[in-house]
Design a protein around this motif. Structure first.
Motif, PDB file in Angstrom:
ATOM      1  N   UNK C  86     127.953 110.470 132.025  1.00  0.00           N
ATOM      2  CA  UNK C  86     128.143 111.888 132.284  1.00  0.00           C
ATOM      3  C   UNK C  86     127.802 112.670 131.023  1.00  0.00           C
ATOM      4  N   UNK C 112     128.078 116.838 125.045  1.00  0.00           N
ATOM      5  CA  UNK C 112     128.930 115.652 124.918  1.00  0.00           C
ATOM      6  C   UNK C 112     128.522 114.653 125.981  1.00  0.00           C
ATOM      7  N   UNK C 114     129.403 110.912 127.722  1.00  0.00           N
ATOM      8  CA  UNK C 114     130.370 109.831 127.853  1.00  0.00           C
ATOM      9  C   UNK C 114     129.814 108.737 128.737  1.00  0.00           C
ATOM     10  N   UNK C 115     129.994 107.489 128.295  1.00  0.00           N
ATOM     11  CA  UNK C 115     129.606 106.360 129.132  1.00  0.00           C
ATOM     12  C   UNK C 115     130.905 105.799 129.704  1.00  0.00           C
ATOM     13  N   UNK C 116     131.252 106.302 130.894  1.00  0.00           N
ATOM     14  CA  UNK C 116     132.536 105.897 131.463  1.00  0.00           C
ATOM     15  C   UNK C 116     132.442 104.456 131.910  1.00  0.00           C
ATOM     16  N   UNK C 117     133.484 103.675 131.552  1.00  0.00           N
ATOM     17  CA  UNK C 117     133.483 102.262 131.880  1.00  0.00           C
ATOM     18  C   UNK C 117     133.120 101.407 130.677  1.00  0.00           C
ATOM     19  N   UNK C 118     132.635 102.027 129.602  1.00  0.00           N
ATOM     20  CA  UNK C 118     132.238 101.256 128.420  1.00  0.00           C
ATOM     21  C   UNK C 118     133.351 101.205 127.387  1.00  0.00           C
ATOM     22  N   UNK C 121     133.654 105.662 122.418  1.00  0.00           N
ATOM     23  CA  UNK C 121     133.942 107.060 122.157  1.00  0.00           C
ATOM     24  C   UNK C 121     132.730 107.889 122.557  1.00  0.00           C
ATOM     25  N   UNK C 122     132.947 108.975 123.281  1.00  0.00           N
ATOM     26  CA  UNK C 122     131.812 109.823 123.662  1.00  0.00           C
ATOM     27  C   UNK C 122     131.098 110.359 122.428  1.00  0.00           C
ATOM     28  N   UNK C 123     129.785 110.573 122.592  1.00  0.00           N
ATOM     29  CA  UNK C 123     129.011 111.153 121.492  1.00  0.00           C
ATOM     30  C   UNK C 123     128.998 112.662 121.637  1.00  0.00           C
ATOM     31  N   UNK C 124     128.987 113.316 120.489  1.00  0.00           N
ATOM     32  CA  UNK C 124     128.958 114.784 120.521  1.00  0.00           C
ATOM     33  C   UNK C 124     127.837 115.304 119.646  1.00  0.00           C
ATOM     34  N   UNK C 330     136.687 114.105 137.131  1.00  0.00           N
ATOM     35  CA  UNK C 330     136.595 114.871 135.885  1.00  0.00           C
ATOM     36  C   UNK C 330     137.552 116.044 135.876  1.00  0.00           C
ATOM     37  N   UNK C 341     136.704 117.860 132.377  1.00  0.00           N
ATOM     38  CA  UNK C 341     137.056 117.678 130.963  1.00  0.00           C
ATOM     39  C   UNK C 341     135.847 117.810 130.051  1.00  0.00           C
ATOM     40  N   UNK C 342     134.787 117.129 130.379  1.00  0.00           N
ATOM     41  CA  UNK C 342     133.630 117.117 129.482  1.00  0.00           C
ATOM     42  C   UNK C 342     133.002 118.502 129.372  1.00  0.00           C
ATOM     43  N   UNK C 345     134.985 120.368 126.950  1.00  0.00           N
ATOM     44  CA  UNK C 345     134.674 119.926 125.574  1.00  0.00           C
ATOM     45  C   UNK C 345     133.332 120.473 125.119  1.00  0.00           C
TER      46      UNK C 345
END
Lengths: 202, 356, 388
Positions: C86, C112, C114-118, C121-124, C330, C341-342, C345
């Motif tokens: 996402x 931002x 996010x690789x959900x399930x991994x 930490x999400x990258x920004x 989300x 959320x994302x 952010x």
């Protein structure tokens, strides 16, 4: 500037006054500083301000509070809040001395450190140097009124004692204990609490 | 920090002045173990140009906070911390009665000394204490020199040694020459050594030979030898010690002192007894108010032999009539007549008291 | 200075009464439209014809067009994929202002991923772009408007999104921005510049489509009335009127019409195509579809949002379900006030504070040639505003 080859940077100054200061650090750096450790803020003019960590606080903001009350948060978003968002962990430090022009003193510095000055964790040799000047700086710890000082004393003295013992100075700790007793003997409650805590170190 | 004046390593300070005054005693905080000082110790306190001399009259246990004293710190804390705690919160106070002070001036080596010494007599003497030492004046046990300063140095003549200080055994002396110039008294509780001291002083006086000594030895303690009631040891008497220089006088004929004979016996002629002497014994003899008149009558009647006559009048002199009035006995005693007791005095009690 | 509350007080009573009337009107209209919807659902062929005619006849058209799903569809929440990627982006800007001493423009995009399930930490990222003096002027030499710079910002968002997508990302890859996908609905830019932006966006859209990336727009508290308009056209058809004849009812936000239908948490409506046509509208903008989604977590408090996505996504039920589930999840992360959320952010990362704008201005000033520096002067009006 004192020898910082063994010093670990742990954060940057947020705010300060003459007798204490607060530094912020990222959660990642949180592995190193510990309650009661001796730390050093290096100022621009080559003055170093020394202090003891009296509190490490982790702050929240509106978003964190929203998340806390949520039902389920993916692990990735917990990590996002810890590592990406700029909520610094605050390290509260009590000033106990300073060094200027090569001279180390156990008095409060003439000026507080400034914003963004770097904060370092002191290594054993710095702890040795600072404590070898005497145990009089302990009186600064007694200034604290808003938290129990015995835990701080135990945390710090066990580190200082270790360092001084390894240098072959067991009498440093004896002197420190005696000094504490003399400083606190008019406050029976406080002194007995401190001695209760210190007795556990024996 | 306490002032460091006049310290020597052999006689370190035992404490320092913390308070008190002339009327109530000075308070001294002890910096050595309490058992090294005893009540009655002589102490000196140096303050400014003065040296003060005093006596320890009391030792009191004290604490920075009574809570430290009322609990066993060693049970609550580690042994080492408990020891430090006790050292720094528990202490002993001395009550010191200041007695004398001596103007000793500044250090003889200091520049102020010559100026000060100029106006002073060569030998300064201690005077009665009139002021107090400063706070924190160091307190030391008196050394031999201090004791000698106060009591004088034994010289085999008139400075006579009567004992030693308990802690350090310095000689405590009495200046007998001065002693005999004044009236003195020795007071103490039972068994505190009054007789012993008196005996020693008397011995000293006799030995010094600068005064005549008349001793009323009411209980035969000083003249003859005896046994100490405390220790059971024999104590030699003054007669034994000084032989011919001591005269033992027995009071009354036939008085003796066991194996020791009296050098002479003191007798008083009847003629030497005056009515005033009798009257002086009014209380002791339980005499009535009328005694004075009676004595007067006797003297008037018999003149200077009144006493002899009175003694001869034993049983015959006076009788009571039916109304209880006294009158000279009219007739000699006859068998069958009731004998009235002499109410003036018992003849036996009139004699001067005899020893033993 | 403080407003004149006393004057307001006088008007309060009347306002309350008027408002009540208005609300009553709306409620009545909602009831009407709901029943109209039911009727339209019962006559899908008539509805289709009505819309077709409107499309043919009217140059300006704005309504919802049903897809293959029946218009009263309400689908429950499907399971979310185990893993997905996402990417959320948001942008903000500093618009050039003649009141400032220096005219400059900044576009700031926060991203931002996010690789959900991994468990990672999400990258920004925060990408800040200083617009050139040419970019901040129109062809006539005026300073560009707020709208125009917003367009540039939207473009920047999309560019960064495309940059952020990588071939290693777990599928499905979903991108999320705030607001409708069709960014031209508010645009007033004309001419070459606008056409260039169009081309750029089309290019990005095409690229993302090829890579199977699902771009979505999230509209919180949607006010659009496309279903209302659709029903108006239907009504006209039924009454034999031309499609542009105004009906005598109000347009009502679609969410009022669908509230009762999507009363279960996580339910979505049928997919509709967004028909938005106008004279200024570029011809080749991509087709957009949407559904309404109840993001509430509680049964009795429906909270409807609109989710937009390219029309091609609607052809894949799997992708639609994925989008449906992921968006809901989300939003539920912040469940007391549901919002993705994302996206929140991304907004946090993008936002520019007033003080930062001042700092940028000062920074730029210091780099100017001294001869130009002296000439720059804040407008007196702006200066004085800044005093209080």
């Amino acid at each position: 500037m004192s020898d910082s080859s063994h010093s670990i940077p742990i954060g940057k100054l947020l705010r300060a006054d003459n007798s204490q200061f607060v530094a912020g650090c990222r959660v990642r750096e949180l592995e190193t500083p510990a309650f009661g450790s001796l730390v050093r803020a290096s100022l621009v003019d080559d003055t170093d301000v020394y202090g003891l960590i009296t509190n490490i606080s982790i702050n929240d903001d509106g978003l964190v509070r929203q998340l806390v009350s949520g039902v389920s948060i993916p692990g990735e978003y917990t990590a996002d809040n810890r590592y990406n968002r700029n909520l610094p962990v605050e390290i509260h430090v009590l000033t106990i001395g300073y060094q200027s022009e090569g001279q180390l003193r156990h008095q409060l510095p003439p000026r507080p450190p400034l914003s963004l000055d770097q904060l370092f964790l002191c290594g054993s040799d710095e702890v040795a140097r600072f404590t070898s000047l005497g145990a009089g700086y302990l009186r600064h710890i007694l200034r604290l009124t808003d938290q129990p000082i015995e835990e701080l004393l135990v945390a710090h003295l066990s580190q200082a004692r270790r360092v001084q013992d390894s240098l072959g100075n067991p009498e440093w700790y004896e002197d420190a204990c005696q000094r504490l007793i003399v400083l606190l003997r008019d406050d029976y409650m406080r002194l007995t609490q401190v001695l209760d805590a210190l007795s556990e170190l024996e | 920090m306490e002032p460091q004046a006049n310290l020597s390593p052999e006689n370190p300070p035992i404490g320092f002045v913390t308070g008190g005054g002339l009327e109530a005693n000075l308070q001294v905080k002890l910096t050595v173990p309490a058992q090294t000082v005893q009540e009655g110790a002589f102490v000196v306190m140096d303050s400014g140009n003065w040296r003060f001399y005093g006596l320890v009259t009391d030792l009191q246990l004290a604490a920075v906070d009574p809570n430290y004293a009322s609990q066993l710190n060693s049970q609550r804390f580690s042994p080492r911390l408990a020891r430090y705690l006790n050292q720094n919160t528990l202490y002993t106070n001395l009550a010191v009665m200041p007695a004398l002070m001596l103007e000793k001036g500044p250090d003889p080596a200091s520049p102020e000394y010559p100026a000060w010494a100029q106006n002073r007599p060569e030998k300064v003497k201690p005077i009665t204490v009139k002021t107090v030492p400063d706070h924190h004046a160091p307190v030391k046990l008196a050394n031999a020199g201090d004791i000698a300063e106060i009591f004088g140095k034994e010289d085999g003549k008139t400075i006579f040694r009567v004992g030693e200080t308990r802690e350090q055994g310095h000689a405590v002396c009495l200046d007998l020459e001065k002693f005999v110039q004044r009236s003195s008294g020795i007071f103490g509780t039972t068994g505190s050594g009054k007789s012993f001291l008196a005996r020693m002083i008397l011995a000293g006086l006799i030995h010094a030979n600068n005064a005549s000594t008349l001793i009323f030895d009411m209980h035969n303690e000083y003249g003859p030898s005896s046994t100490s009631s405390d220790t059971g040891q024999p104590v030699s008497g003054l007669k034994q010690q000084f032989q011919s220089r001591v005269r033992l006088v027995g009071l009354g004929a036939g008085t003796d002192f066991g194996a020791l004979h009296a050098d002479f016996q003191l007798e008083i002629a009847h003629k030497d007894i005056t009515p005033e002497d009798i009257l002086q014994l009014t209380q002791t003899l339980n005499l009535k108010e009328t005694t004075a008149a009676t004595l007067d009558a006797l003297q008037t009647s018999f003149g200077e032999n009144w006493f002899s006559e009175f003694m001869n009048m034993r049983g015959k002199a006076v009788e009571e009539d039916e109304e209880g009035r006294r009158r000279p006995r009219q007739t000699a005693w006859k068998p069958g007549q009731t004998r009235r007791a002499c109410t003036l005095a018992q003849p036996k009690a009139c004699a001067a008291s005899s020893a033993g | 200075m403080p407003i004149n509350y006393a004057q307001l007080e006088h008007s309060q009573g009347q306002f309350a009464a008027d408002y009540a009337t208005w609300q009553a009107q709306q409620s009545a209209r909602a009831v009407e439209l709901k029943s109209l919807l039911t009727e339209a659902a019962a006559s899908p062929e008539l509805l289709r014809q009505a819309i077709e005619e409107a499309e043919q006849q009217l140059p300006t058209l704005y309504l919802a067009k049903p897809t293959s799903e029946p218009i009263l569809t309400h689908r429950p929440l499907p399971a979310a994929p185990e893993s997905y990627t996402l990417i959320a982006a948001d942008g903000s800007q500093i618009a050039p202002s003649r009141h400032r001493a220096l005219q400059f423009g900044v576009v700031n995009v926060g991203l931002i991923k996010a690789r959900i399930g991994s468990g990672e930490t999400p990258q920004i990222w925060v990408e800040t772009e200083l617009l050139t003096p040419q970019q901040i002027q129109t062809s006539e030499g005026n300073l560009i408007s707020e709208d125009e710079i917003a367009l540039l910002r939207d473009l920047a968002e999309r560019k960064r999104i495309r940059q952020a997508v990588s071939s290693e990302d777990a599928e499905p890859v979903i991108t999320l921005t705030d607001g409708p996908l069709d960014i031209f609905y508010r645009s007033t830019i004309q001419g070459e510049r606008e056409q260039q932006v169009q081309r750029d966006i089309s290019g990005i859209d095409e690229d993302l489509r090829r890579r199977g990336v699902l771009t979505a727009g999230y509209i919180d508290k949607p006010g659009s009335a496309m279903l209302s308009r659709m029903l108006a056209v239907f009504q006209c058809k039924r009454q034999g009127l031309p499609p542009d004849k105004k009906t005598d009812g109000l347009n009502l936000s679609d969410r009022f019409i669908l509230r009762d239908i999507l009363d279960q948490p996580g339910e979505r409506s049928a997919i509709f195509e967004a028909i938005s046509r106008g004279p200024k509208k570029p011809a080749n903008s991509g087709a957009v579809a949407f559904f309404y989604l109840n993001v509430s977590g509680a049964e009795d408090e429906p909270c409807l949002v609109r989710v937009e996505f390219p029309l091609w996504v609607s052809e894949s039920p799997r992708l639609v379900d994925a989008l449906h589930a992921v968006i809901y999840r989300e939003a539920q992360v912040l469940d007391s006030h549901p919002y993705p959320y994302l996206l929140h952010r991304a907004h946090e990362l993008a936002v520019v504070r007033r003080i930062e704008a001042d700092e940028v201005e000062a920074m730029l000033q210091s780099h100017l040639d001294p001869q130009f520096r002296a000439r720059q002067r804040q407008s007196n009006k702006s200066y004085l505003k800044g005093l209080s």
